[in-house]
Design an enzyme around this catalytic site. Structure first.
Site, PDB file in Angstrom:
ATOM      1  N   ASP A 114       0.811  -1.212   0.000  1.00 40.15           N
ATOM      2  CA  ASP A 114       0.000   0.000   0.000  1.00 40.15           C
ATOM      3  C   ASP A 114       0.850   1.270   0.000  1.00 40.15           C
ATOM      4  O   ASP A 114       2.001   1.269   0.451  1.00 40.15           O
ATOM      5  CB  ASP A 114      -0.923   0.021   1.221  1.00 40.15           C
ATOM      6  CG  ASP A 114      -1.973  -1.075   1.171  1.00 40.15           C
ATOM      7  OD1 ASP A 114      -2.185  -1.634   0.079  1.00 40.15           O
ATOM      8  OD2 ASP A 114      -2.566  -1.368   2.225  1.00 40.15           O
ATOM      9  N   LYS A 115       0.261   2.347  -0.466  1.00 38.42           N
ATOM     10  CA  LYS A 115       0.947   3.635  -0.555  1.00 38.42           C
ATOM     11  C   LYS A 115       1.552   4.055   0.777  1.00 38.42           C
ATOM     12  O   LYS A 115       2.693   4.516   0.837  1.00 38.42           O
ATOM     13  CB  LYS A 115      -0.034   4.709  -1.044  1.00 38.42           C
ATOM     14  CG  LYS A 115       0.552   6.117  -1.088  1.00 38.42           C
ATOM     15  CD  LYS A 115      -0.472   7.126  -1.572  1.00 38.42           C
ATOM     16  CE  LYS A 115       0.109   8.540  -1.583  1.00 38.42           C
ATOM     17  NZ  LYS A 115      -0.880   9.549  -2.056  1.00 38.42           N
TER      18      LYS A 115
END
Length: 239
Positions: free
Chosen positions: A135-136
């Site tokens: 995830d970012k």
């Protein structure tokens, strides 16, 4: 395009036989077929369920990345390991892994391209070289494939679990016990931008191990992923 071929030795559906042969996910193989990159005995076939016969010659190729408008890459990424066919980078929090229609800023893939690093093309022009994602907002080691052959073998290691994914997480709601969570994950019925536990979701499995707890009621937890669903750790912790 780098074209390869093989002779069919076992009858079956095109997508299944090709998936087993090139060690790619069914979704990636279906994409190759639908984009007209697979031919049988010299004829392009776009039907994933096409029935193969023993002796058929299957040819397939992967798309080369399409040049796109340049984006400003004003950051650097630490390289943990690198050789001729792969590399492992330490993705920082806040960095998106690969381009997407909704992503406006520079991504890790943009950084790799700017560095002139040779990248695999199996996963399409936006996700080429990406063996797995995080995830970012997550910091962690990310495996990058430089060649299609390396990409195939690394993907197979993820599938047969000989390559593992382990995380450390700080949670402000301590776990009752260490254990395994097996609950399907899909999009929230009311908010499609949010992932949640849903009965019709995809199978997901995570293991959580309690390590330490602070006086502020914050706990350090080790996590092992057996599957790789979007926001899997957060969703399973919240469940």
């Amino acid at each position: 395009m780098n074209q390869k071929s093989f002779i069919v030795e076992t009858i079956g559906r095109l997508d299944k036989v090709l998936t087993d042969k090139i060690n790619q996910s069914r979704n990636q193989v279906e994409q190759l077929i639908k984009e007209g990159l697979v031919s049988i005995n010299g004829k392009v076939v776009t039907k994933t369920g096409y029935k193969l016969s023993i002796g058929d010659r299957v040819e397939y190729s992967f798309k080369e990345p399409i040049p796109k408008d340049k984006v400003v890459v004003d950051f650097d990424v630490d390289i943990i390991y690198e050789d001729d066919v792969m590399m492992v980078v330490n993705k920082p929090s806040g960095l998106v892994v690969h381009p997407a229609p909704s992503v406006k800023e520079a991504t890790l893939v943009d950084w790799l391209i700017q560095k002139g690093i040779s990248l695999s093309t199996i996963s399409g022009e936006e996700r080429h070289c990406i063996v797995h994602r995080i995830d970012k907002e997550t910091t962690g080691a990310l495996v990058i494939a430089k060649t299609n052959e390396a990409h195939q073998k690394l993907s197979l290691q993820l599938q047969d679990k000989s390559m593992g994914r382990y995380y450390l997480a700080l949670v402000d709601y301590p776990l009752k016990d260490s254990g395994i969570v097996e609950k399907p994950i899909g999009r929230n019925r009311k908010n499609r931008l949010k992932m949640d536990i849903v009965s019709e979701g995809k199978y997901a499995k995570s293991a959580f191990y309690k390590i330490a707890k602070s006086d502020a009621n914050v706990e350090l937890v080790a996590v092992k992923l057996f599957t790789g669903r979007t926001h899997q750790i957060r969703v399973h912790l919240n469940s």
